[in-house]
Scaffold this motif. Structure first.
Motif, mmCIF file in Angstrom:
data_model
loop_
_atom_site.group_PDB
_atom_site.id
_atom_site.type_symbol
_atom_site.label_atom_id
_atom_site.label_comp_id
_atom_site.label_asym_id
_atom_site.label_seq_id
_atom_site.Cartn_x
_atom_site.Cartn_y
_atom_site.Cartn_z
ATOM 1 N N ALA A 54 15.108 -25.659 23.108
ATOM 2 C CA ALA A 54 15.287 -27.114 23.100
ATOM 3 C C ALA A 54 14.885 -27.698 21.752
ATOM 4 N N LEU A 55 13.815 -27.183 21.177
ATOM 5 C CA LEU A 55 13.410 -27.639 19.847
ATOM 6 C C LEU A 55 14.473 -27.298 18.807
ATOM 7 N N GLU A 56 15.006 -26.091 18.925
ATOM 8 C CA GLU A 56 15.994 -25.639 17.947
ATOM 9 C C GLU A 56 17.241 -26.512 17.981
ATOM 10 N N SER A 57 17.723 -26.839 19.185
ATOM 11 C CA SER A 57 18.959 -27.604 19.298
ATOM 12 C C SER A 57 18.747 -29.093 19.062
ATOM 13 N N LEU B 257 3.100 -17.442 17.413
ATOM 14 C CA LEU B 257 4.126 -18.470 17.291
ATOM 15 C C LEU B 257 3.797 -19.261 16.028
ATOM 16 N N ARG B 258 4.608 -19.061 15.009
ATOM 17 C CA ARG B 258 4.301 -19.603 13.680
ATOM 18 C C ARG B 258 5.211 -20.775 13.355
ATOM 19 N N ILE C 258 14.982 -20.863 15.006
ATOM 20 C CA ILE C 258 13.984 -19.968 15.588
ATOM 21 C C ILE C 258 14.259 -18.559 15.083
ATOM 22 N N GLU C 259 13.297 -17.982 14.402
ATOM 23 C CA GLU C 259 13.423 -16.636 13.847
ATOM 24 C C GLU C 259 12.539 -15.693 14.655
ATOM 25 N N ARG C 260 13.153 -14.692 15.284
ATOM 26 C CA ARG C 260 12.424 -13.750 16.120
ATOM 27 C C ARG C 260 12.408 -12.368 15.463
ATOM 28 N N ARG C 261 11.240 -11.981 14.991
ATOM 29 C CA ARG C 261 11.085 -10.633 14.446
ATOM 30 C C ARG C 261 10.856 -9.626 15.569
#
Length: 321
Positions: free
Chosen positions: A297-300, A271-272, A306-309
């Motif tokens: 919740a952090l994103e909104s 988690l970066r 949030i970028e998910r590879r």
């Protein structure tokens, strides 16, 4: 029991590559292009995905061992944890002397009395009636004898509620940084590689750094950090102190980088946090049993992206202007 089939050459190659990728990605020296190259390798072949999953499983068992060493344990999946550990220590260069007497973090953590996995919390009732709540990714030894009650926290975090002892034995918690003497109390202890943090919820404890004559009586409502040589100044606790025990991580103007490091203890993979936003102050309550919901919740709530590879590689980025 059926004989275990040897790995095919392609599987061995995939495991070897996965170990090399793990060594790079956990070195702290990876660059953005390395993440892209890893994703391309991961997605190119189902064998690569299986190998990466196996490396992840071993990483959780032997956190801190270089991946090129840990991968060898994949071939020993039918052995006991102790047998796997023995081979890992030999491969790591610890040797026979290291196995019989070394106090390596790997050996002591894997052979400790109690363990928790990623995202797991475990409630314990000790022989004297004392209660312990062991947090995610923690390792604890319990050593009671006629003279004292001793808990040794190798890594992780726990909440302790001591019970009165009919034999009046003192109650101690030790870690690499020093000792905590319980004075009939409820308190939490977090053991990190470089420091120990103690927070008192009820009554008091006395703290003794391992290599200092200094000691400190810490009262209810206070928390402090210490290393083997010194203690920080005690600070008042707030609603965030030991909030993990309720299944939520409460943040009060906490730097985003610290918050994500904490959330990372409850999820698999990496988690970066983008370096440009590590100091962003964040407040809120975030569920520890569903870190994806916490990230949402952090994103909104804080204008983040949030970028998910993959499910094992998640980055928190600033939202584009």
């Amino acid at each position: 029991m059926a004989a275990r089939q040897p790995l095919a050459p392609a599987q061995r190659d995939a495991l070897r590559s996965a170990a090399q990728w793990y060594a790079l990605l956990s070195s702290g020296m990876q660059q953005a292009r390395d993440q892209q190259r890893w994703q391309q390798w991961h997605d190119a072949d189902p064998l690569h995905q299986q190998a990466w999953q196996q490396v992840e499983e071993v990483r959780q068992l032997v956190a801190g061992v270089p991946a090129e060493v840990a991968v060898t344990a994949l071939q020993q999946s039918r052995q006991s944890r102790r047998q796997v550990l023995r081979q890992l220590l030999v491969l790591a260069g610890v040797g026979a002397v290291g196995w019989s007497g070394a106090r390596s973090d790997l050996a002591t953590s894997l052979l400790a009395t109690h363990h928790t996995g990623v995202g797991e919390q475990r409630a314990l009732v000790l022989a004297d009636g004392s209660q312990v709540l062991l947090d995610s990714q923690s390792a604890l030894d319990v050593r009671f004898d006629d003279q004292r009650r001793l808990l040794h926290l190798h890594s992780g975090r726990m909440l302790v509620q001591t019970a009165a002892d009919v034999r009046s034995r003192p109650f101690w918690v030790t870690c690499a940084q020093g000792q905590v003497e319980a004075l009939g109390t409820c308190f939490s202890v977090q053991a990190d590689k470089s420091f120990c943090e103690v927070a008192v919820l009820d009554k008091a404890v006395r703290i003794h750094p391992a290599q200092s004559s200094q000691s400190l009586r810490l009262e209810a409502g206070q928390h402090v950090r210490f290393d083997p040589h010194q203690l920080s100044e005690p600070a008042p606790s707030d609603a965030s102190t030991a909030s993990w025990r309720t299944g939520n991580l409460i943040a009060i103007k906490r730097p985003l980088g610290e918050l994500l490091e904490e959330l990372g203890r409850y999820r698999h993979g990496w988690l970066r946090c983008d370096p440009s936003i590590t100091a962003l102050k964040v407040s809120g309550a975030f569920p520890l049993d569903d870190t994806d919901r916490a990230l949402a919740a952090l994103e909104s709530g804080f204008d983040l992206r949030i970028e998910r590879r993959s499910r094992y590689w998640v980055s928190v980025m600033p939202k584009p202007a």
